[in-house]
Design a protein around this motif. Structure first.
Motif, short mmCIF file in Angstrom:
data_model
loop_
_atom_site.label_atom_id
_atom_site.label_comp_id
_atom_site.label_asym_id
_atom_site.label_seq_id
_atom_site.Cartn_x
_atom_site.Cartn_y
_atom_site.Cartn_z
N GLY A 25 0.80 -1.22 0.00
CA GLY A 25 0.00 0.00 0.00
C GLY A 25 0.83 1.26 0.00
O GLY A 25 0.26 2.37 -0.07
N LEU A 26 2.16 1.13 0.09
CA LEU A 26 3.04 2.29 0.03
C LEU A 26 3.82 2.29 -1.28
O LEU A 26 4.13 1.24 -1.84
CB LEU A 26 4.02 2.31 1.20
CG LEU A 26 3.45 2.39 2.61
CD1 LEU A 26 4.57 2.64 3.63
CD2 LEU A 26 2.37 3.46 2.73
N VAL A 27 4.15 3.49 -1.73
CA VAL A 27 4.99 3.70 -2.90
C VAL A 27 6.31 4.28 -2.42
O VAL A 27 6.34 5.04 -1.45
CB VAL A 27 4.32 4.67 -3.89
CG1 VAL A 27 5.22 4.93 -5.10
CG2 VAL A 27 2.97 4.14 -4.33
N LYS A 28 7.43 3.91 -3.06
CA LYS A 28 8.72 4.44 -2.67
C LYS A 28 9.47 4.99 -3.88
O LYS A 28 9.26 4.52 -5.01
CB LYS A 28 9.57 3.38 -1.96
CG LYS A 28 9.92 2.18 -2.81
CD LYS A 28 10.62 1.10 -1.97
CE LYS A 28 12.10 1.30 -1.90
NZ LYS A 28 12.80 0.15 -1.26
N ALA A 29 10.32 5.96 -3.63
CA ALA A 29 11.15 6.54 -4.68
C ALA A 29 12.53 6.82 -4.11
O ALA A 29 12.66 7.34 -3.00
CB ALA A 29 10.53 7.84 -5.21
N ALA A 30 13.55 6.47 -4.87
CA ALA A 30 14.93 6.68 -4.43
C ALA A 30 15.26 8.17 -4.41
O ALA A 30 14.86 8.92 -5.29
CB ALA A 30 15.89 5.93 -5.35
N ILE A 31 16.02 8.57 -3.39
CA ILE A 31 16.45 9.96 -3.24
C ILE A 31 17.97 10.08 -3.35
O ILE A 31 18.49 10.94 -4.04
CB ILE A 31 15.99 10.53 -1.89
CG1 ILE A 31 14.46 10.56 -1.80
CG2 ILE A 31 16.56 11.94 -1.66
CD1 ILE A 31 13.81 11.48 -2.81
N LEU A 32 18.69 9.16 -2.68
CA LEU A 32 20.13 9.34 -2.56
C LEU A 32 20.76 8.03 -2.13
O LEU A 32 20.21 7.31 -1.29
CB LEU A 32 20.41 10.41 -1.50
CG LEU A 32 21.84 10.67 -1.05
CD1 LEU A 32 22.65 11.34 -2.15
CD2 LEU A 32 21.85 11.54 0.21
N ASP A 33 21.92 7.70 -2.71
CA ASP A 33 22.78 6.66 -2.16
C ASP A 33 23.85 7.37 -1.33
O ASP A 33 24.64 8.16 -1.86
CB ASP A 33 23.43 5.83 -3.27
CG ASP A 33 22.62 4.61 -3.62
OD1 ASP A 33 21.56 4.41 -3.00
OD2 ASP A 33 23.03 3.85 -4.51
N ASP A 34 23.84 7.10 -0.04
CA ASP A 34 24.63 7.87 0.92
C ASP A 34 25.83 7.06 1.41
O ASP A 34 25.67 6.11 2.18
CB ASP A 34 23.73 8.23 2.11
CG ASP A 34 24.39 9.18 3.09
OD1 ASP A 34 25.28 9.94 2.67
OD2 ASP A 34 23.99 9.17 4.28
N PRO A 35 27.05 7.40 0.96
CA PRO A 35 28.22 6.64 1.40
C PRO A 35 28.53 6.91 2.88
O PRO A 35 28.31 8.01 3.39
CB PRO A 35 29.35 7.17 0.50
CG PRO A 35 28.91 8.54 0.11
CD PRO A 35 27.41 8.49 0.03
N ALA A 36 29.04 5.89 3.55
CA ALA A 36 29.37 6.01 4.97
C ALA A 36 30.81 5.57 5.20
O ALA A 36 31.24 4.54 4.67
CB ALA A 36 28.41 5.17 5.82
N ASP A 37 31.55 6.35 5.98
CA ASP A 37 32.93 6.05 6.34
C ASP A 37 33.00 5.69 7.81
O ASP A 37 32.00 5.78 8.54
CB ASP A 37 33.83 7.27 6.07
CG ASP A 37 33.74 7.76 4.64
OD1 ASP A 37 33.56 6.91 3.74
OD2 ASP A 37 33.85 8.97 4.42
N VAL A 38 34.19 5.31 8.25
CA VAL A 38 34.44 5.14 9.68
C VAL A 38 35.09 6.42 10.19
O VAL A 38 36.08 6.90 9.62
CB VAL A 38 35.34 3.93 9.98
CG1 VAL A 38 35.59 3.82 11.49
CG2 VAL A 38 34.70 2.65 9.46
N ALA A 39 34.52 6.99 11.23
CA ALA A 39 35.09 8.19 11.85
C ALA A 39 35.89 7.77 13.07
O ALA A 39 35.44 6.96 13.88
CB ALA A 39 33.98 9.16 12.25
N MET A 40 37.09 8.35 13.22
CA MET A 40 37.99 8.00 14.32
C MET A 40 38.76 9.24 14.75
O MET A 40 38.87 10.21 13.99
CB MET A 40 38.94 6.89 13.89
CG MET A 40 39.89 7.28 12.76
SD MET A 40 40.63 5.85 11.92
CE MET A 40 39.27 5.34 10.85
N PRO A 41 39.31 9.23 15.96
CA PRO A 41 40.13 10.37 16.39
C PRO A 41 41.37 10.52 15.51
O PRO A 41 41.88 9.53 14.97
CB PRO A 41 40.51 10.02 17.83
CG PRO A 41 39.54 8.96 18.25
CD PRO A 41 39.17 8.21 17.02
N VAL A 42 41.89 11.73 15.39
CA VAL A 42 43.06 11.97 14.53
C VAL A 42 44.26 11.15 14.97
O VAL A 42 45.13 10.81 14.15
CB VAL A 42 43.42 13.46 14.49
CG1 VAL A 42 42.37 14.26 13.75
CG2 VAL A 42 43.64 14.02 15.89
#
Length: 312
Positions: free
Chosen positions: A170-187
């Motif tokens: 009963g729902l329709v969907k539409a793609a908006i964005l492929d969002d890349p994800a990295d690992v965040a760590m202290p410097v």
């Protein structure tokens, strides 16, 4: 005969049916009031009037709350179908006029609300001054549930490359964005100078993650365990910037999607994962509202905002 016709028309008052439908969907007077953005007293008054008009008891006490009687459930089932047809009729009329107008209630998970809503909603307001916008932050599951219940017209949600989120019939969907994800760590982290990392490299690190039971937290647990890593969870935070603040303080590492993470706090480095980690961001709405010009305008505005994020 004329009097009977008038009586039936009055009995099936649309607002009272909407109130009954909200009670059936939310399970309580307070939930119905919240979903309809009215007071609990207003809900009770509408339901009392509906009971008098149909001449049957629709509600029964259930502890401190109420439950629907057999007659109440029967009428609530009809109300849901009637309201769906009304929404379909409104969508068809809007489509025929071609006008982006009325009210549009939208939600997004926090990073999408931060990364997409300011540009998208501002563009909608500027381009369509007759459209009234109402927005809120909701986690993906809550956004989908809100659309299913009819409390929302549209929700920005997500799934991960290796863990899709079910979308109800009963729902329709539409793609908006492929969002890349990295690992965040202290410097100062031992892997901060790498060009790529594997998630297994962080088997001995403390993770900063989302709340227990949230979709993104469950994804992280699933993904790390599939790689033979039993994660050590040090801290939990719903907001990406709170997580990054904890990373900057040297308290652990976290997954940092691109969407909504800027500006990056000082003291944090992000490194891509060798086997690319991505979130699929999309928008959902009810199929019976598919022809509404306001829905289509909102999807286009979100896609335009997403393009700016990707290009930036």
């Amino acid at each position: 005969m004329l009097e009977a016709s008038r009586s039936i028309t009055y009995m099936l008052n649309l607002e009272r049916l909407r109130t009954l439908d909200a009670l059936a969907r939310h399970g309580s007077v307070s939930g119905a009031a919240e979903g309809l953005h009215v007071t609990t007293s207003a809900v009770s008054q509408q339901l009392a009037k509906l009971e008098r008009e149909v001449g049957q008891q629709l509600l029964a006490k259930n502890g401190r709350g109420v439950r629907l009687t057999d007659a109440g459930r029967l009428l609530a089932d009809h109300a849901a179908r009637i309201l769906s047809q009304v929404e379909l009729a409104q969508a068809d009329l809007e489509a025929q006029r071609g006008q982006v107008a009325g009210e549009l209630r939208v939600s997004a998970f926090p990073t999408a609300a931060r990364g997409l809503f300011p540009a998208a909603l501002a563009a909608l307001r500027a381009g369509h001054p007759a459209l009234r916008l109402r927005s809120c932050e909701l986690e993906p599951e809550a956004g989908v549930a809100g659309v299913v219940r009819g409390d929302l017209d549209l929700a920005v949600v997500l799934d991960w490359y290796n863990k899709p989120m079910p979308v109800p019939d009963g729902l329709v969907k539409a793609a908006i964005l492929d969002d890349p994800a990295d690992v965040a760590m202290p410097v100062g982290h031992r892997l901060a100078d790498r060009t790529e990392v594997d998630l297994e490299d962080f088997a001995d690190d403390e993770w900063i993650t989302w709340g227990e039971g949230e979709f993104c937290h469950e994804w992280l647990m699933f993904t790390l365990r599939s790689k033979g890593v039993e994660p050590c969870i040090g801290h939990r935070a719903a907001e990406t910037h709170t997580q990054l603040g904890l990373v900057a303080a040297g308290l652990g590492v976290c997954i940092a999607p691109l969407l909504g993470r800027d500006p990056m706090p000082a003291g944090v480095v992000t490194v891509p994962v060798r086997q690319r980690v991505r979130r699929h961001v999309y928008v959902v709405w009810r199929a019976d509202a598919d022809r509404r010009p306001s829905i289509r305008a909102a999807v286009q505005a979100l896609r335009t905002a997403a393009q700016a994020v990707s290009a930036g």
